[in-house]
Structures are given as C-alpha cells and as structure tokens.
Design a protein around this motif. Sequence first.
Motif, mmCIF file in Angstrom:
data_model
loop_
_atom_site.group_PDB
_atom_site.id
_atom_site.type_symbol
_atom_site.label_atom_id
_atom_site.label_comp_id
_atom_site.label_asym_id
_atom_site.label_seq_id
_atom_site.Cartn_x
_atom_site.Cartn_y
_atom_site.Cartn_z
ATOM 1 N N GLY A 1 -65.174 -2.285 4.307
ATOM 2 C CA GLY A 1 -63.848 -2.039 3.764
ATOM 3 C C GLY A 1 -63.691 -0.557 3.463
ATOM 4 N N ARG A 2 -62.451 -0.149 3.197
ATOM 5 C CA ARG A 2 -62.176 1.261 2.919
ATOM 6 C C ARG A 2 -62.019 1.478 1.414
ATOM 7 N NH1 ARG A 2 -59.076 5.431 5.873
ATOM 8 N NH2 ARG A 2 -58.343 3.850 7.339
ATOM 9 N N ARG A 3 -62.668 2.525 0.907
ATOM 10 C CA ARG A 3 -62.524 2.875 -0.499
ATOM 11 C C ARG A 3 -61.174 3.559 -0.734
ATOM 12 N NH1 ARG A 3 -66.513 2.663 -3.946
ATOM 13 N NH2 ARG A 3 -65.855 4.495 -5.097
ATOM 14 N N SER A 4 -60.675 3.401 -1.948
ATOM 15 C CA SER A 4 -59.384 3.998 -2.295
ATOM 16 C C SER A 4 -59.443 5.518 -2.136
ATOM 17 C CB SER A 4 -59.030 3.659 -3.747
ATOM 18 O OG SER A 4 -57.992 4.483 -4.220
ATOM 19 N N PRO A 5 -58.342 6.145 -1.713
ATOM 20 C CA PRO A 5 -58.320 7.611 -1.598
ATOM 21 C C PRO A 5 -58.435 8.311 -2.948
ATOM 22 C CG PRO A 5 -56.146 6.699 -1.197
ATOM 23 C CD PRO A 5 -57.083 5.544 -1.234
ATOM 24 N N THR A 6 -58.247 7.563 -4.037
ATOM 25 C CA THR A 6 -58.360 8.151 -5.377
ATOM 26 C C THR A 6 -59.708 7.844 -6.033
ATOM 27 O OG1 THR A 6 -57.324 6.199 -6.390
ATOM 28 C CG2 THR A 6 -55.876 8.000 -5.719
ATOM 29 N N ALA A 7 -60.607 7.188 -5.323
ATOM 30 C CA ALA A 7 -61.917 6.856 -5.883
ATOM 31 C C ALA A 7 -62.690 8.132 -6.192
ATOM 32 C CB ALA A 7 -62.700 5.993 -4.905
ATOM 33 N N ARG A 8 -63.464 8.118 -7.258
ATOM 34 C CA ARG A 8 -64.244 9.291 -7.652
ATOM 35 C C ARG A 8 -65.399 9.543 -6.697
ATOM 36 N NH1 ARG A 8 -66.987 8.655 -12.534
ATOM 37 N NH2 ARG A 8 -67.195 10.930 -12.653
ATOM 38 N N PHE A 9 -65.926 8.484 -6.097
ATOM 39 C CA PHE A 9 -67.089 8.611 -5.221
ATOM 40 C C PHE A 9 -66.712 8.129 -3.828
ATOM 41 C CE2 PHE A 9 -71.227 7.128 -3.511
ATOM 42 C CZ PHE A 9 -71.942 8.316 -3.637
ATOM 43 N N ALA B 1 -81.222 5.639 0.461
ATOM 44 C CA ALA B 1 -80.599 6.961 0.527
ATOM 45 C C ALA B 1 -80.396 7.501 -0.872
ATOM 46 C CB ALA B 1 -79.256 6.875 1.252
ATOM 47 N N ILE B 2 -80.565 8.808 -1.008
ATOM 48 C CA ILE B 2 -80.401 9.470 -2.307
ATOM 49 C C ILE B 2 -79.294 10.514 -2.188
ATOM 50 C CG2 ILE B 2 -81.526 10.783 -4.136
ATOM 51 C CD1 ILE B 2 -84.204 9.687 -3.145
ATOM 52 N N THR B 3 -78.276 10.372 -3.027
ATOM 53 C CA THR B 3 -77.163 11.322 -3.032
ATOM 54 C C THR B 3 -77.698 12.724 -3.313
ATOM 55 O OG1 THR B 3 -75.850 9.538 -3.994
ATOM 56 C CG2 THR B 3 -74.851 11.726 -3.974
ATOM 57 N N PRO B 4 -77.162 13.752 -2.663
ATOM 58 C CA PRO B 4 -77.691 15.114 -2.825
ATOM 59 C C PRO B 4 -77.611 15.622 -4.264
ATOM 60 C CG PRO B 4 -75.580 15.134 -1.663
ATOM 61 C CD PRO B 4 -76.031 13.715 -1.710
ATOM 62 N N PRO B 5 -78.531 16.501 -4.648
ATOM 63 C CA PRO B 5 -78.579 16.998 -6.027
ATOM 64 C C PRO B 5 -77.388 17.854 -6.413
ATOM 65 C CG PRO B 5 -80.170 18.159 -4.651
ATOM 66 C CD PRO B 5 -79.661 17.018 -3.847
ATOM 67 N N PHE B 6 -76.613 18.334 -5.431
ATOM 68 C CA PHE B 6 -75.448 19.146 -5.781
ATOM 69 C C PHE B 6 -74.203 18.294 -6.038
ATOM 70 C CE2 PHE B 6 -76.230 19.462 -1.143
ATOM 71 C CZ PHE B 6 -75.175 18.700 -0.680
ATOM 72 N N SER B 7 -74.355 16.963 -5.980
ATOM 73 C CA SER B 7 -73.229 16.071 -6.253
ATOM 74 C C SER B 7 -73.152 15.749 -7.748
ATOM 75 C CB SER B 7 -73.378 14.776 -5.465
ATOM 76 O OG SER B 7 -72.343 13.873 -5.779
ATOM 77 N N LYS B 8 -71.933 15.573 -8.253
ATOM 78 C CA LYS B 8 -71.737 15.225 -9.666
ATOM 79 C C LYS B 8 -71.979 13.743 -9.923
ATOM 80 C CE LYS B 8 -68.360 18.870 -10.655
ATOM 81 N NZ LYS B 8 -67.009 19.172 -11.164
ATOM 82 N N ILE B 9 -71.886 12.926 -8.875
ATOM 83 C CA ILE B 9 -72.156 11.496 -8.983
ATOM 84 C C ILE B 9 -73.272 11.178 -8.003
ATOM 85 C CG2 ILE B 9 -71.214 9.172 -8.771
ATOM 86 C CD1 ILE B 9 -68.435 10.361 -9.217
ATOM 87 N N ARG B 10 -74.365 10.600 -8.508
ATOM 88 C CA ARG B 10 -75.531 10.403 -7.647
ATOM 89 C C ARG B 10 -76.053 8.973 -7.739
ATOM 90 N NH1 ARG B 10 -80.288 14.190 -8.250
ATOM 91 N NH2 ARG B 10 -80.536 13.681 -6.045
ATOM 92 N N PHE B 11 -76.515 8.474 -6.603
ATOM 93 C CA PHE B 11 -77.105 7.149 -6.540
ATOM 94 C C PHE B 11 -78.377 7.182 -5.699
ATOM 95 C CE2 PHE B 11 -72.542 6.347 -7.090
ATOM 96 C CZ PHE B 11 -72.571 5.521 -8.207
ATOM 97 N N HIS B 12 -79.313 6.338 -6.078
ATOM 98 C CA HIS B 12 -80.475 6.056 -5.234
ATOM 99 C C HIS B 12 -80.215 4.658 -4.697
ATOM 100 C CE1 HIS B 12 -85.159 6.038 -4.804
ATOM 101 N NE2 HIS B 12 -84.544 5.620 -3.712
ATOM 102 N N ALA B 13 -79.625 4.599 -3.509
ATOM 103 C CA ALA B 13 -79.116 3.340 -2.968
ATOM 104 C C ALA B 13 -80.094 2.708 -1.984
ATOM 105 C CB ALA B 13 -77.776 3.569 -2.281
#
Length: 234
Positions: free
Chosen positions: A44-52, A148-160
């Motif tokens: 599915g597609r995430r909302s264009p206003t989603a933070r991540f 996958a690990i979100t890059p360290p320069f991101s404000k929102i990070r996940f280890h997915a």
Amino acid sequence: MSQEVLSASNPPKRVAGEPVVRPRDASSLIATRQERQKIFVLMGRRSPTARFMPGVFVFPGGAVSSGDGRVLPATELDPTYGTLMGVGQSQSRARALAMAAIRETWEETGLVVGVAGQLKGSRAPSWEAIRSLNQVPDLQHLGYVGRAITPPFSKIRFHARFFTVDARHLSGEIQGDGELVEVGWWNVADLNDLPMRGVTRFMLDRAVGLVRGEVEERPTPIFRWRGSRRVAWR
C-alpha cells in the motif's frame, strides 16, 4: 560475506549538532501470492503527509509495541531466525518482532496470519480486535528475508526485520486503518514505475527470489548505511 554498495541521491541530512537517534525495533510482512507465472505482493502507499517515508509504496509493518511480546502464538517462529535477526539468543524478542509484523499487517490491511483459537496474552486494542476474530498468530509459516537499519542521519530510525508469508496462510478481507491507501495485491511485474524506497525494492527483489527459488535463504542480508552510501551486506 560479500557486500553490495548502492548509490544514493540527495539522502536526508540530520541537522548538525543533533544527537543520533537510536533505532527502534520494527518489522514488516511481505505477503506473496502466485498465479501461474505471476507473483503478486501485498502493498500500500503511505500518506504524503506521513512523517516517515511519505507517499511511497511499502509493505505493511511498523514498530514493535509492548503488547507484542506478551501474546502467545499457536506455533513458534523458526528458532534459527533469532541469530539472523540480530537479537542474539533472545527467542522472546524474535517472537515479538514476528508478532509485530502480524499485528501491523492486520491493522493496515485487515488480513491476519492465524489459526482458529482463543488468543491469550496482551489486552492491547489491536490484539483485542484479533481476539474477537477467534484467531491466534501462527508463526510457523513465516519466513525471514533480512533486516535494515535506517541511516544515522535520519531523525526517525528503525531496525526493521522483514518476514515473508504465502497468501494461503492469510485470512480476512482487505480494509485497514487508513494508514496505507491503495492497499492490494500488486503484480510484481507492474511495480517498476511506482514510488518506492531502495530498501523496499531490495527486500521485495529478495522475497521474490526466495519464492522463485532463485536465491538462497541464508545468509540473510543487512541493508544499512555507511556515510551517505547504502550498503547491503550478505
């Protein structure tokens, strides 16, 4: 292990001086369905206003919640996945990640990986909804794709962690909570022109390769960043 370096264009930058955000545990479920020579994937597609990851196509998934570790499954996850998932020998943490993938898939698509039975454990609202269906999570059908690990320069990070399951083990009707739009079974052959992040395409290609028997299940990849470069370790 070998490594594959993938170039990145205009990666998001963390403001200088801001502390590095610690990644949260998260998981996604890549559900696939085969029809003759065609493979379909649940997205599915995430909302264009989603933070991540706004406005892009993704698999159902999200962060692990406290209730995910308290639900008792009908069957257990393959015990060998724990080490591959980067949780050491913690089978309870591996189970919570798998449970999160099932819960998030239910919330975002209305489909659940489960068998008939009485759910025991968490009283969290999402799990209560699954309980009302008389469904108990069935982990034996989950395969493991990679992490996958979100890059360290991101404000929102996940280890997915990314799991896969065949559509035969899903029940319910597609609906969801509105977090994803255009939810449905997408023909993999039609996905090239859809907006999608590199990590999503990487895990999709691997999942499809597993379904077709074109790639080995092990070793499993880790999709991470080194500086401004995306590096997939195998």
